[in-house]
Design a protein around this motif. Structure first.
Motif, PDB file in Angstrom:
ATOM      1  N   ILE A 103       0.840  -1.192   0.000  1.00  0.00           N
ATOM      2  CA  ILE A 103       0.000   0.000   0.000  1.00  0.00           C
ATOM      3  C   ILE A 103       0.875   1.241   0.000  1.00  0.00           C
ATOM      4  CG2 ILE A 103      -1.781   1.253   1.258  1.00  0.00           C
ATOM      5  CD1 ILE A 103      -2.425  -1.496   2.597  1.00  0.00           C
ATOM      6  N   THR A 104       0.581   2.163  -0.901  1.00  0.00           N
ATOM      7  CA  THR A 104       1.303   3.438  -0.909  1.00  0.00           C
ATOM      8  C   THR A 104       0.525   4.448  -0.064  1.00  0.00           C
ATOM      9  OG1 THR A 104       0.159   4.301  -2.852  1.00  0.00           O
ATOM     10  CG2 THR A 104       2.160   3.006  -3.243  1.00  0.00           C
ATOM     11  N   GLU A 105       1.216   5.434   0.420  1.00  0.00           N
ATOM     12  CA  GLU A 105       0.579   6.454   1.251  1.00  0.00           C
ATOM     13  C   GLU A 105      -0.468   7.245   0.470  1.00  0.00           C
ATOM     14  OE1 GLU A 105       1.929  10.146   4.096  1.00  0.00           O
ATOM     15  OE2 GLU A 105       3.389   8.573   3.660  1.00  0.00           O
ATOM     16  N   ASP A 106      -0.177   7.564  -0.787  1.00  0.00           N
ATOM     17  CA  ASP A 106      -1.143   8.310  -1.610  1.00  0.00           C
ATOM     18  C   ASP A 106      -2.430   7.521  -1.806  1.00  0.00           C
ATOM     19  OD1 ASP A 106       0.538  10.463  -1.904  1.00  0.00           O
ATOM     20  OD2 ASP A 106       1.300   9.842  -3.871  1.00  0.00           O
ATOM     21  N   ARG A 107      -2.279   6.241  -2.091  1.00  0.00           N
ATOM     22  CA  ARG A 107      -3.456   5.397  -2.313  1.00  0.00           C
ATOM     23  C   ARG A 107      -4.257   5.219  -1.024  1.00  0.00           C
ATOM     24  NH1 ARG A 107      -7.428   4.079  -3.519  1.00  0.00           N
ATOM     25  NH2 ARG A 107      -8.153   2.353  -4.766  1.00  0.00           N
ATOM     26  N   PHE A 108      -3.552   5.101   0.102  1.00  0.00           N
ATOM     27  CA  PHE A 108      -4.212   4.993   1.402  1.00  0.00           C
ATOM     28  C   PHE A 108      -5.013   6.268   1.692  1.00  0.00           C
ATOM     29  CE2 PHE A 108      -4.454   5.431   6.004  1.00  0.00           C
ATOM     30  CZ  PHE A 108      -4.855   4.163   6.409  1.00  0.00           C
ATOM     31  N   ASN A 109      -4.404   7.423   1.438  1.00  0.00           N
ATOM     32  CA  ASN A 109      -5.081   8.708   1.656  1.00  0.00           C
ATOM     33  C   ASN A 109      -6.352   8.818   0.822  1.00  0.00           C
ATOM     34  OD1 ASN A 109      -2.969   9.372   3.347  1.00  0.00           O
ATOM     35  ND2 ASN A 109      -1.925  10.634   1.836  1.00  0.00           N
ATOM     36  N   LYS A 110      -6.295   8.369  -0.412  1.00  0.00           N
ATOM     37  CA  LYS A 110      -7.457   8.415  -1.298  1.00  0.00           C
ATOM     38  C   LYS A 110      -8.580   7.524  -0.752  1.00  0.00           C
ATOM     39  CE  LYS A 110      -8.728   7.858  -6.136  1.00  0.00           C
ATOM     40  NZ  LYS A 110      -8.273   7.509  -7.481  1.00  0.00           N
ATOM     41  N   ALA A 111      -8.229   6.356  -0.247  1.00  0.00           N
ATOM     42  CA  ALA A 111      -9.223   5.434   0.304  1.00  0.00           C
ATOM     43  C   ALA A 111      -9.888   6.028   1.546  1.00  0.00           C
ATOM     44  CB  ALA A 111      -8.567   4.097   0.645  1.00  0.00           C
ATOM     45  N   VAL A 112      -9.097   6.674   2.398  1.00  0.00           N
ATOM     46  CA  VAL A 112      -9.648   7.295   3.607  1.00  0.00           C
ATOM     47  C   VAL A 112     -10.600   8.433   3.227  1.00  0.00           C
ATOM     48  CG1 VAL A 112      -9.050   8.664   5.653  1.00  0.00           C
ATOM     49  CG2 VAL A 112      -7.744   6.606   5.109  1.00  0.00           C
TER      50      VAL A 112
END
Length: 168
Positions: A103-112
């Motif tokens: 998991i990348t941080e950018d993708r995690f942020n988008k999911a949140v």
């Protein structure tokens, strides 16, 4: 938003927990290495969880089994190393996103962000629906959800109603 992590891999739980700490709007309420522990926690805290970070592949009880087991599941972000379940995942209304490991941080942020948007929409819906729909015993029509669209049906036009499996 209160959230929990359900993943059988300790390293994956640690990474997700770290990413959660970067979001002040998220509060980690618990971490569980299997779905049964997560179910017990949800039963003890029925209104205490708004978001679940859930692994699909776990021994004995998959993430999909978990979702089907609980009543009124909160928002779920699926986390898996397998891209093959993405289409099946979005058959469930509670699933807001699908993250593929690593998991990348950018993708995690988008999911949140998606989970936050869903939560705010869920909060607004009841008041809007309540103000627009007043119970009326003399109603001559009703609405049916077909392919995520509301279709108006005139009661006098109904000749027969038949149930077949999950469909009416």
């Amino acid at each position: 938003m209160n959230c929990i992590i359900i993943d059988d891999e300790a390293m994956a739980r640690a990474i997700i927990a770290h990413m959660i700490t970067l979001h002040p709007e998220l509060e980690l309420a618990g971490e569980f290495e299997n779905a049964m522990e997560g179910i017990k926690f949800l039963n003890q805290n029925p209104n205490g969880v708004n978001l679940i970070f859930l692994d699909i592949h776990m021994p004995g009880f998959t993430g999909f089994d978990f979702i089907q087991t609980i009543k009124n599941p909160p928002s779920v972000i699926l986390i898996t190393a397998d891209k093959n379940f993405a289409i099946e995942a979005f058959e469930y209304d509670c699933i807001v996103d699908y993250l593929v490991k690593p998991i990348t941080e950018d993708r995690f942020n988008k999911a949140v962000k998606k989970a936050e948007t869903k939560k705010s929409l869920d909060i607004e819906k009841p008041s809007v629906l309540h103000s627009q729909t007043q119970p009326d015993d003399t109603s001559t029509e009703f609405y049916v959800n077909i392919d995520r669209r509301l279709i108006k049906i005139d009661i006098s036009s109904i000749n027969i109603i038949e149930a077949k499996g999950d469909y009416i």
